[in-house]
Design a protein around this motif. Structure first.
Motif, PDB file in Angstrom:
ATOM      1  N   ASN A 160      -2.572  -1.483  -8.729  1.00 18.64           N
ATOM      2  CA  ASN A 160      -1.734  -0.311  -8.983  1.00 18.64           C
ATOM      3  C   ASN A 160      -0.528  -0.314  -8.041  1.00 18.64           C
ATOM      4  O   ASN A 160      -0.421  -1.165  -7.153  1.00 18.64           O
ATOM      5  N   LEU A 161       0.381   0.619  -8.235  1.00 18.84           N
ATOM      6  CA  LEU A 161       1.619   0.626  -7.448  1.00 18.84           C
ATOM      7  C   LEU A 161       1.354   0.784  -5.959  1.00 18.84           C
ATOM      8  O   LEU A 161       2.008   0.145  -5.133  1.00 18.84           O
ATOM      9  N   ALA A 162       0.407   1.631  -5.589  1.00 13.34           N
ATOM     10  CA  ALA A 162       0.103   1.829  -4.160  1.00 13.34           C
ATOM     11  C   ALA A 162      -0.431   0.541  -3.548  1.00 13.34           C
ATOM     12  O   ALA A 162      -0.095   0.192  -2.409  1.00 13.34           O
ATOM     13  N   GLU A 163      -1.260  -0.187  -4.294  1.00 17.36           N
ATOM     14  CA  GLU A 163      -1.773  -1.465  -3.795  1.00 17.36           C
ATOM     15  C   GLU A 163      -0.662  -2.494  -3.704  1.00 17.36           C
ATOM     16  O   GLU A 163      -0.622  -3.304  -2.759  1.00 17.36           O
ATOM     17  N   ARG A 164       0.265  -2.460  -4.644  1.00 17.82           N
ATOM     18  CA  ARG A 164       1.383  -3.414  -4.601  1.00 17.82           C
ATOM     19  C   ARG A 164       2.307  -3.119  -3.420  1.00 17.82           C
ATOM     20  O   ARG A 164       2.818  -4.046  -2.775  1.00 17.82           O
ATOM     21  N   GLU A 165       2.518  -1.858  -3.125  1.00 18.63           N
ATOM     22  CA  GLU A 165       3.324  -1.530  -1.950  1.00 18.63           C
ATOM     23  C   GLU A 165       2.600  -1.915  -0.662  1.00 18.63           C
ATOM     24  O   GLU A 165       3.221  -2.339   0.311  1.00 18.63           O
ATOM     25  N   LEU A 166       1.288  -1.786  -0.656  1.00 20.08           N
ATOM     26  CA  LEU A 166       0.502  -2.215   0.508  1.00 20.08           C
ATOM     27  C   LEU A 166       0.700  -3.698   0.773  1.00 20.08           C
ATOM     28  O   LEU A 166       0.988  -4.106   1.910  1.00 20.08           O
ATOM     29  N   ILE A 167       0.549  -4.528  -0.256  1.00 17.01           N
ATOM     30  CA  ILE A 167       0.667  -5.965  -0.004  1.00 17.01           C
ATOM     31  C   ILE A 167       2.105  -6.356   0.336  1.00 17.01           C
ATOM     32  O   ILE A 167       2.325  -7.272   1.141  1.00 17.01           O
ATOM     33  N   THR A 168       3.084  -5.655  -0.250  1.00 15.80           N
ATOM     34  CA  THR A 168       4.475  -5.918   0.126  1.00 15.80           C
ATOM     35  C   THR A 168       4.691  -5.615   1.595  1.00 15.80           C
ATOM     36  O   THR A 168       5.359  -6.390   2.312  1.00 15.80           O
ATOM     37  N   PHE A 169       4.164  -4.502   2.058  1.00 13.23           N
ATOM     38  CA  PHE A 169       4.232  -4.167   3.488  1.00 13.23           C
ATOM     39  C   PHE A 169       3.680  -5.311   4.324  1.00 13.23           C
ATOM     40  O   PHE A 169       4.277  -5.716   5.334  1.00 13.23           O
ATOM     41  N   CYS A 170       2.557  -5.874   3.888  1.00 13.34           N
ATOM     42  CA  CYS A 170       1.928  -6.958   4.648  1.00 13.34           C
ATOM     43  C   CYS A 170       2.760  -8.237   4.621  1.00 13.34           C
ATOM     44  O   CYS A 170       2.875  -8.925   5.642  1.00 13.34           O
ATOM     45  N   PHE A 171       3.348  -8.572   3.449  1.00 18.07           N
ATOM     46  CA  PHE A 171       4.223  -9.748   3.380  1.00 18.07           C
ATOM     47  C   PHE A 171       5.370  -9.625   4.384  1.00 18.07           C
ATOM     48  O   PHE A 171       5.701 -10.577   5.096  1.00 18.07           O
ATOM     49  N   LEU A 172       5.999  -8.462   4.414  1.00 16.64           N
ATOM     50  CA  LEU A 172       7.168  -8.239   5.265  1.00 16.64           C
ATOM     51  C   LEU A 172       6.784  -8.209   6.737  1.00 16.64           C
ATOM     52  O   LEU A 172       7.473  -8.793   7.581  1.00 16.64           O
ATOM     53  N   MET A 173       5.696  -7.528   7.052  1.00 13.94           N
ATOM     54  CA  MET A 173       5.227  -7.455   8.436  1.00 13.94           C
ATOM     55  C   MET A 173       4.900  -8.842   8.971  1.00 13.94           C
ATOM     56  O   MET A 173       5.275  -9.198  10.094  1.00 13.94           O
ATOM     57  N   ALA A 174       4.220  -9.637   8.161  1.00 13.55           N
ATOM     58  CA  ALA A 174       3.685 -10.911   8.648  1.00 13.55           C
ATOM     59  C   ALA A 174       4.752 -11.968   8.847  1.00 13.55           C
ATOM     60  O   ALA A 174       4.637 -12.799   9.747  1.00 13.55           O
ATOM     61  N   GLN A 175       5.808 -11.961   8.016  1.00 13.58           N
ATOM     62  CA  GLN A 175       6.817 -13.009   8.178  1.00 13.58           C
ATOM     63  C   GLN A 175       7.815 -12.685   9.281  1.00 13.58           C
ATOM     64  O   GLN A 175       8.424 -13.586   9.836  1.00 13.58           O
ATOM     65  N   GLY A 176       7.947 -11.406   9.635  1.00  9.28           N
ATOM     66  CA  GLY A 176       8.876 -11.043  10.701  1.00  9.28           C
ATOM     67  C   GLY A 176      10.324 -11.188  10.278  1.00  9.28           C
ATOM     68  O   GLY A 176      10.650 -11.842   9.294  1.00  9.28           O
ATOM     69  N   GLY A 177      11.219 -10.540  11.022  1.00  4.39           N
ATOM     70  CA  GLY A 177      12.637 -10.633  10.736  1.00  4.39           C
ATOM     71  C   GLY A 177      13.086  -9.824   9.537  1.00  4.39           C
ATOM     72  O   GLY A 177      14.213  -9.983   9.075  1.00  4.39           O
ATOM     73  N   CYS A 178      12.205  -8.990   9.024  1.00  3.96           N
ATOM     74  CA  CYS A 178      12.512  -8.193   7.824  1.00  3.96           C
ATOM     75  C   CYS A 178      12.368  -6.707   8.127  1.00  3.96           C
ATOM     76  O   CYS A 178      11.942  -5.936   7.264  1.00  3.96           O
ATOM     77  N   GLU A 179      12.713  -6.312   9.350  1.00  4.64           N
ATOM     78  CA  GLU A 179      12.456  -4.936   9.766  1.00  4.64           C
ATOM     79  C   GLU A 179      13.157  -3.880   8.893  1.00  4.64           C
ATOM     80  O   GLU A 179      12.551  -2.848   8.603  1.00  4.64           O
ATOM     81  N   PRO A 180      14.417  -4.093   8.445  1.00  6.30           N
ATOM     82  CA  PRO A 180      15.014  -3.084   7.555  1.00  6.30           C
ATOM     83  C   PRO A 180      14.206  -2.898   6.275  1.00  6.30           C
ATOM     84  O   PRO A 180      13.973  -1.770   5.832  1.00  6.30           O
ATOM     85  N   GLN A 181      13.776  -4.013   5.676  1.00  4.34           N
ATOM     86  CA  GLN A 181      12.965  -3.927   4.461  1.00  4.34           C
ATOM     87  C   GLN A 181      11.583  -3.344   4.762  1.00  4.34           C
ATOM     88  O   GLN A 181      11.026  -2.603   3.947  1.00  4.34           O
ATOM     89  N   LEU A 182      11.036  -3.673   5.931  1.00  5.66           N
ATOM     90  CA  LEU A 182       9.724  -3.150   6.301  1.00  5.66           C
ATOM     91  C   LEU A 182       9.778  -1.634   6.476  1.00  5.66           C
ATOM     92  O   LEU A 182       8.853  -0.919   6.075  1.00  5.66           O
ATOM     93  N   THR A 183      10.855  -1.134   7.048  1.00  4.14           N
ATOM     94  CA  THR A 183      11.016   0.317   7.182  1.00  4.14           C
ATOM     95  C   THR A 183      11.134   0.964   5.802  1.00  4.14           C
ATOM     96  O   THR A 183      10.502   1.990   5.530  1.00  4.14           O
ATOM     97  N   ALA A 184      11.922   0.360   4.920  1.00  8.69           N
ATOM     98  CA  ALA A 184      12.090   0.909   3.566  1.00  8.69           C
ATOM     99  C   ALA A 184      10.769   0.928   2.812  1.00  8.69           C
ATOM    100  O   ALA A 184      10.432   1.914   2.136  1.00  8.69           O
ATOM    101  N   HIS A 185      10.000  -0.150   2.937  1.00  8.24           N
ATOM    102  CA  HIS A 185       8.724  -0.195   2.215  1.00  8.24           C
ATOM    103  C   HIS A 185       7.646   0.631   2.912  1.00  8.24           C
ATOM    104  O   HIS A 185       6.668   1.017   2.256  1.00  8.24           O
ATOM    105  N   SER A 186       7.823   0.921   4.193  1.00  7.95           N
ATOM    106  CA  SER A 186       6.946   1.908   4.828  1.00  7.95           C
ATOM    107  C   SER A 186       7.151   3.267   4.166  1.00  7.95           C
ATOM    108  O   SER A 186       6.190   3.991   3.859  1.00  7.95           O
ATOM    109  N   LYS A 187       8.409   3.603   3.912  1.00  9.76           N
ATOM    110  CA  LYS A 187       8.712   4.859   3.201  1.00  9.76           C
ATOM    111  C   LYS A 187       8.127   4.827   1.796  1.00  9.76           C
ATOM    112  O   LYS A 187       7.553   5.814   1.329  1.00  9.76           O
ATOM    113  N   GLY A 188       8.294   3.700   1.111  1.00 11.05           N
ATOM    114  CA  GLY A 188       7.744   3.570  -0.232  1.00 11.05           C
ATOM    115  C   GLY A 188       6.248   3.764  -0.245  1.00 11.05           C
ATOM    116  O   GLY A 188       5.693   4.437  -1.129  1.00 11.05           O
TER     117      GLY A 188
END
Length: 228
Positions: A160-188
């Protein structure tokens, strides 16, 4: 190679921390299924192919289905690129075949090339808000983002969408260097009910696999998103 034989002291300390201390930390726990979804996405995000292979059987035991595993890998292409996800797709297929699961799995697509952009924009609006209705018009990359990332992948069944946003958060967190996107997807995530407390639990449970710097950066992004 059996690391318990070659590196017994390291494995004793690492497994105690990752498999006992972290999962058992009061107020930082997650349901096992959710925890392993996050761990798989995090290991893809950091390129941890061997650790990913180790985690797959435990993920299945926790209730993460083959379809869910495939959806996690597929969605990673938008955040990591084909070059980095291909080994994970190959390893996943090998593991599923070894488990006696025939491939391909049942299709999960819900869009076609005619409506993918429209449905992708709808998903963006649901996650981020009404201001996303016109964002796709601001350039070809944003049009691709709406049609490809959200229209091709976020609209699929299996997660579902909440699960997809969860895994996106993890992709961004784990690779590093994506803090603007990580903040945006934290909001999402927060918009979909994955609140600040939940996201910090996710960071805590994934910390053994990505280390302290990226984990602390993720918590900073979560706090910034919560403040905004």
């Amino acid at each position: 190679m059996d690391l318990h034989k070659t590196d017994p002291e390291f494995m004793e300390r690492f497994e105690h921390f990752a498999l006992e201390e972290v999962p058992g930390e009061e107020n930082q726990q997650l349901p096992e299924k959710t925890r392993y979804m996050a761990i798989l996405a995090t290991l893809i995000g950091c390129g941890g192919i061997d650790a990913y292979a180790e985690a797959l059987p435990k993920a299945v035991e926790s209730g993460v289905t083959p379809v869910m595993i495939k959806e996690i890998v597929y969605q990673a292409v938008d955040y990591l690129g084909y070059g980095r996800i291909l080994p994970f797709l190959v390893r996943t297929n090998e593991a599923l075949k070894e488990a006696g699961i025939s491939l391909p799995l049942e299709g999960q697509a819900t869009t076609d090339y005619e409506n993918r952009l429209e449905k992708g924009v709808e998903a963006q609006v649901e996650i981020f808000g009404e201001h996303m209705k016109e964002a796709w018009k601001t350039g070809h990359i944003n049009r691709w983002l709406a049609g490809n990332c959200f229209g091709d992948y976020y609209t699929r069944k299996g997660l579902n969408l909440a699960e997809r946003e969860l895994i996106t958060f993890c992709f961004l967190m784990a690779q590093g260097g994506c803090e603007p996107q990580l903040t945006a997807h934290s909001k999402g995530n927060m918009n979909l009910g994955n609140d600040r407390d939940f996201l910090i639990r996710v960071v805590s449970q994934c910390l053994p696999y990505i280390g302290y710097p990226r984990s602390l950066n993720a918590i900073t992004c979560i706090n910034k998103a919560a403040e905004e």
